[in-house]
Design a protein around this motif. Structure first.
Motif, PDB file in Angstrom:
ATOM      1  N   ASP A 188       0.842  -1.247  -0.062  1.00  0.00           N
ATOM      2  CA  ASP A 188      -0.191  -0.055  -0.002  1.00  0.00           C
ATOM      3  C   ASP A 188       0.871   1.261   0.064  1.00  0.00           C
ATOM      4  OD1 ASP A 188      -2.267  -1.686   0.075  1.00  0.00           O
ATOM      5  OD2 ASP A 188      -2.470  -1.275   2.300  1.00  0.00           O
ATOM      6  N   ASN A 189       1.879   1.207   0.658  1.00  0.00           N
ATOM      7  CA  ASN A 189       2.843   2.403   0.871  1.00  0.00           C
ATOM      8  C   ASN A 189       3.527   2.723  -0.396  1.00  0.00           C
ATOM      9  OD1 ASN A 189       3.960   4.357   3.101  1.00  0.00           O
ATOM     10  ND2 ASN A 189       5.794   3.629   2.107  1.00  0.00           N
ATOM     11  N   ILE A 190       4.098   1.440  -1.175  1.00  0.00           N
ATOM     12  CA  ILE A 190       4.347   1.851  -2.504  1.00  0.00           C
ATOM     13  C   ILE A 190       3.262   2.285  -3.599  1.00  0.00           C
ATOM     14  CG2 ILE A 190       5.353   0.309  -4.477  1.00  0.00           C
ATOM     15  CD1 ILE A 190       6.675  -1.684  -2.515  1.00  0.00           C
ATOM     16  N   ASN A 191       2.158   1.887  -3.480  1.00  0.00           N
ATOM     17  CA  ASN A 191       1.182   2.342  -4.418  1.00  0.00           C
ATOM     18  C   ASN A 191       0.927   3.924  -4.040  1.00  0.00           C
ATOM     19  OD1 ASN A 191       0.975   0.010  -6.129  1.00  0.00           O
ATOM     20  ND2 ASN A 191      -0.456  -0.550  -4.539  1.00  0.00           N
ATOM     21  N   THR A 192       1.009   4.041  -2.682  1.00  0.00           N
ATOM     22  CA  THR A 192       0.788   5.630  -2.241  1.00  0.00           C
ATOM     23  C   THR A 192       2.175   6.510  -2.790  1.00  0.00           C
ATOM     24  OG1 THR A 192      -0.326   4.984  -0.502  1.00  0.00           O
ATOM     25  CG2 THR A 192       0.795   7.068  -0.371  1.00  0.00           C
ATOM     26  N   ALA A 218     -18.429  -9.629   4.740  1.00  0.00           N
ATOM     27  CA  ALA A 218     -17.765  -8.478   4.029  1.00  0.00           C
ATOM     28  C   ALA A 218     -16.548  -7.899   5.007  1.00  0.00           C
ATOM     29  CB  ALA A 218     -18.514  -7.334   3.934  1.00  0.00           C
ATOM     30  N   PHE A 219     -15.406  -7.582   4.578  1.00  0.00           N
ATOM     31  CA  PHE A 219     -14.189  -7.330   5.074  1.00  0.00           C
ATOM     32  C   PHE A 219     -13.640  -6.023   4.496  1.00  0.00           C
ATOM     33  CE2 PHE A 219     -14.478 -11.706   5.620  1.00  0.00           C
ATOM     34  CZ  PHE A 219     -14.579 -11.865   6.943  1.00  0.00           C
ATOM     35  N   GLY A 220     -12.872  -5.182   5.223  1.00  0.00           N
ATOM     36  CA  GLY A 220     -12.334  -3.981   4.649  1.00  0.00           C
ATOM     37  C   GLY A 220     -10.990  -3.906   4.463  1.00  0.00           C
ATOM     38  N   VAL A 221     -10.203  -2.970   4.096  1.00  0.00           N
ATOM     39  CA  VAL A 221      -8.932  -2.553   3.730  1.00  0.00           C
ATOM     40  C   VAL A 221      -8.521  -1.350   4.357  1.00  0.00           C
ATOM     41  CG1 VAL A 221      -9.486  -3.270   1.372  1.00  0.00           C
ATOM     42  CG2 VAL A 221      -9.631  -1.150   1.883  1.00  0.00           C
ATOM     43  N   PRO A 222      -7.098  -1.263   4.607  1.00  0.00           N
ATOM     44  CA  PRO A 222      -6.442  -0.093   5.476  1.00  0.00           C
ATOM     45  C   PRO A 222      -6.977   1.129   4.561  1.00  0.00           C
ATOM     46  CG  PRO A 222      -4.984  -1.890   5.100  1.00  0.00           C
ATOM     47  CD  PRO A 222      -6.096  -2.115   4.199  1.00  0.00           C
ATOM     48  N   PRO A 223      -6.957   2.490   5.506  1.00  0.00           N
ATOM     49  CA  PRO A 223      -7.232   3.487   4.860  1.00  0.00           C
ATOM     50  C   PRO A 223      -6.344   4.052   3.765  1.00  0.00           C
ATOM     51  CG  PRO A 223      -7.294   3.821   7.236  1.00  0.00           C
ATOM     52  CD  PRO A 223      -6.853   2.280   6.898  1.00  0.00           C
ATOM     53  N   GLU A 224      -5.029   3.508   3.701  1.00  0.00           N
ATOM     54  CA  GLU A 224      -4.151   3.925   2.583  1.00  0.00           C
ATOM     55  C   GLU A 224      -4.641   3.022   1.113  1.00  0.00           C
ATOM     56  OE1 GLU A 224      -2.117   4.615   6.485  1.00  0.00           O
ATOM     57  OE2 GLU A 224      -3.424   2.744   5.392  1.00  0.00           O
ATOM     58  N   ASN A 225      -4.837   1.987   1.388  1.00  0.00           N
ATOM     59  CA  ASN A 225      -5.487   1.183   0.304  1.00  0.00           C
ATOM     60  C   ASN A 225      -6.986   1.764  -0.220  1.00  0.00           C
ATOM     61  OD1 ASN A 225      -7.253  -1.322  -0.949  1.00  0.00           O
ATOM     62  ND2 ASN A 225      -5.061  -1.972  -0.958  1.00  0.00           N
ATOM     63  N   ALA A 226      -7.838   2.052   0.578  1.00  0.00           N
ATOM     64  CA  ALA A 226      -8.858   2.921   0.133  1.00  0.00           C
ATOM     65  C   ALA A 226      -8.906   3.841  -0.495  1.00  0.00           C
ATOM     66  CB  ALA A 226      -9.945   2.939   1.438  1.00  0.00           C
ATOM     67  N   ALA A 227      -7.870   4.905  -0.010  1.00  0.00           N
ATOM     68  CA  ALA A 227      -7.923   6.196  -0.519  1.00  0.00           C
ATOM     69  C   ALA A 227      -7.599   5.789  -2.036  1.00  0.00           C
ATOM     70  CB  ALA A 227      -6.741   6.819   0.204  1.00  0.00           C
ATOM     71  N   ILE A 275     -17.720  -4.198  -5.760  1.00  0.00           N
ATOM     72  CA  ILE A 275     -17.224  -3.755  -4.388  1.00  0.00           C
ATOM     73  C   ILE A 275     -16.317  -2.479  -4.468  1.00  0.00           C
ATOM     74  CG2 ILE A 275     -16.113  -4.305  -2.360  1.00  0.00           C
ATOM     75  CD1 ILE A 275     -16.795  -7.330  -2.737  1.00  0.00           C
ATOM     76  N   ASP A 276     -16.543  -1.218  -3.954  1.00  0.00           N
ATOM     77  CA  ASP A 276     -15.838  -0.287  -4.228  1.00  0.00           C
ATOM     78  C   ASP A 276     -14.902  -0.156  -2.955  1.00  0.00           C
ATOM     79  OD1 ASP A 276     -14.633   2.256  -4.611  1.00  0.00           O
ATOM     80  OD2 ASP A 276     -16.267   3.239  -5.257  1.00  0.00           O
ATOM     81  N   VAL A 277     -13.595  -0.383  -3.007  1.00  0.00           N
ATOM     82  CA  VAL A 277     -12.861  -0.307  -1.603  1.00  0.00           C
ATOM     83  C   VAL A 277     -12.962   1.025  -1.062  1.00  0.00           C
ATOM     84  CG1 VAL A 277     -11.551  -2.461  -2.544  1.00  0.00           C
ATOM     85  CG2 VAL A 277     -10.646  -0.236  -2.767  1.00  0.00           C
ATOM     86  N   ARG A 278     -13.240   2.153  -1.779  1.00  0.00           N
ATOM     87  CA  ARG A 278     -13.126   3.529  -1.202  1.00  0.00           C
ATOM     88  C   ARG A 278     -14.113   3.555   0.013  1.00  0.00           C
ATOM     89  NH1 ARG A 278     -14.020   6.870  -6.602  1.00  0.00           N
ATOM     90  NH2 ARG A 278     -15.620   5.372  -6.796  1.00  0.00           N
ATOM     91  N   GLY A 279     -14.977   2.683  -0.039  1.00  0.00           N
ATOM     92  CA  GLY A 279     -16.118   2.577   1.153  1.00  0.00           C
ATOM     93  C   GLY A 279     -15.967   1.327   2.119  1.00  0.00           C
TER      94      GLY A 279
END
Length: 486
Positions: A106-110, A313-322, A334-338
């Protein structure tokens, strides 16, 4: 409050792993002191200052860290499964490394996104062999000073008044004249290709050695090649395949079908966001007392013989959602932003109770998946206790993909599908589990349902014809793949 103490505790397993696994998947000696130094709980990524060179340097460091981590993770499965003396007691350390690697990814993609925002580069996602990688190219509003070296001119002096839109013109930050791109390219595809070539050479050497031994023993009749396939009604006879170990036996009955949806294809980089499972008996009557109806998302699905349905249903870290994930949103809806953890969604790899509940279901009867090695690889790196249970023989896996490939007359080879069209969508339609006017939904529970319906229809037809499990090459018992004691 998320309990991450297990991540630090996992480092206590390093002596066991170090004694059994001195080298990683690329043949490099592992620096276990480096592994011990990593802050797995709080992140192994680099947070830079907002300057071009700092972003470049952070990305370079993170890529190197990811390469080291993933080469270690890739070797853990074979080491753990071939540890016949059970010197390594737990798979906790690989799960911890994968947990940290997902956040690092996630940090790399950010950082890639930040570089695009500051016009340091343009990112394109390109398929390279076995994987899709991020390819960095110079920002189009600037002129590279040297295309061969991948250097990007950020001085704003392009010599072309129409170019404009440079980072220097759109920011108060004072940029250096160049940022190198050649040393921050994603090397994953090249690493995987080299790894595959080494495995290919090893297999070739083994086959050559086996053939030489067979000739020396005058046992050519039993040389490697496997048992004959049962074939199918078209006259097409698929060659035996390693997936055949996942075929069901003639006594299979109660099973749990499962399907997962994820943010990508790599369990060491991506997240589980949807799990669906249900139960079905292949031979005996449906248990009495189970509710007879269930409302699937697809209104035209009928529960039929299925019972015990569940969707999670499961989520993702804020960095991934952003950053979002347009491909997964289009495929699954499924939109991970939500789905950020900040929006109240729990992450599967941070939810031990969810993992324990799923493991209990996976061990109580065989579980069925379509291309089950996918689910298996994700459970290994996400479900506490799964690897240990599988190695102990408490988990049996059945795969409908080889059922389609080996036993379905409609799965004939074509130019487009050299092994036949064995997608779940195609298999379910051929077996009457999915109407031709509709397509696979790509949601866990709905896909599990059509898979089990197709499997039950298929087994009934094979039994009536005396084929598949009831054919000459069929097996008695439940069948499927499970780890047996050596």
């Amino acid at each position: 409050m998320i309990d991450r103490t297990w991540l630090d505790a996992a480092k206590g397993d390093i002596p066991q792993w170090a004694a059994s696994m001195p080298k990683d998947a690329d043949g490099t000696t592992i620096d276990w002191d480096w592994v011990r130094s990593l802050d797995l709980a709080h992140g192994v990524g680099t947070i830079p200052e907002s300057t071009p060179q700092s972003i470049h340097d952070a990305l370079k460091i993170d890529y190197a860290t990811r390469e080291h981590l993933e080469s270690i993770i890739a070797q853990c499965n074979s080491t753990f499964m071939t540890d016949y003396d059970r010197f390594i007691g737990s798979y906790r350390l690989p799960r911890a490394l994968a947990y940290a690697n997902r956040r690092l990814n996630d940090n790399i993609n950010t950082l890639l996104h930040l570089g695009e925002q500051q016009h340091l580069w343009v990112v394109s996602r390109e398929r390279r062999g076995r994987i899709t990688v991020a390819v960095l190219r110079p920002y189009s509003g600037s002129r590279p000073s040297n295309d061969d070296q991948g250097m990007l001119n950020l001085s704003g002096e392009t010599g072309d008044a129409s170019a404009g839109n440079t980072a220097a013109e759109n920011s108060d930050v004072k940029f250096p004249t160049t940022v190198a791109l050649d040393d921050i390219q994603d090397r994953t595809a090249a690493i995987l290709d080299a790894r595959a070539e080494r495995r290919k050479a090893q297999r070739f050497q083994k086959r050559a050695g086996d053939a030489a031994m067979a000739r020396a023993n005058l046992s050519g009749a039993t040389s490697p090649g496997g048992a004959a396939s049962s074939g199918n009604a078209t006259g097409h006879h698929p060659k035996p395949d390693w997936r055949d170990a996942y075929l069901p036996g003639r006594d299979v009955d109660a099973v749990m079908g499962i399907d997962i949806e994820t943010t990508g294809i790599d369990p060491a980089r991506d997240y589980i966001i949807d799990v669906g499972f249900e139960f079905m008996n292949m031979a005996s009557p449906r248990p009495a007392g189970e509710p007879e109806t269930y409302a699937y998302e697809q209104g035209y699905y009928a529960a039929g013989d299925a019972y015990g349905q569940s969707r999670l249903a499961f989520g993702v870290p804020p960095e991934n959602a952003a950053l979002g994930n347009a491909l997964i949103a289009k495929l699954t809806g499924i939109d991970v932003r939500g789905r950020s953890s900040e929006a109240g969604y729990r992450l599967f790899d941070e939810w031990p109770q969810a993992q324990a509940g799923l493991l209990a279901r996976l061990t109580q009867q065989p579980y069925v998946a379509h291309n089950a090695t996918f689910e298996h690889s994700w459970f290994m790196l996400n479900v506490a206790g799964y690897a240990e249970s599988y190695r102990a023989g408490r988990i049996t896996i059945i795969d409908t993909l080889p059922m389609s490939r080996q036993w379905d007359p409609g799965a004939v080879p074509t130019n487009e599908h050299p092994y036949g069209d064995n997608t779940l969508d195609a298999y379910a339609k051929r077996q009457g589990a999915l109407d031709s006017a509709h397509n696979e939904r790509h949601l866990g529970l709905e896909d599990s349902h059509i898979m089990l319906v197709a499997m039950k229809h298929h087994l009934a037809a094979l039994k009536a014809q005396g084929k598949g499990p009831w054919g000459p090459a069929g097996r008695s018992g439940v069948g499927g793949k499970s780890c047996r004691s050596r």
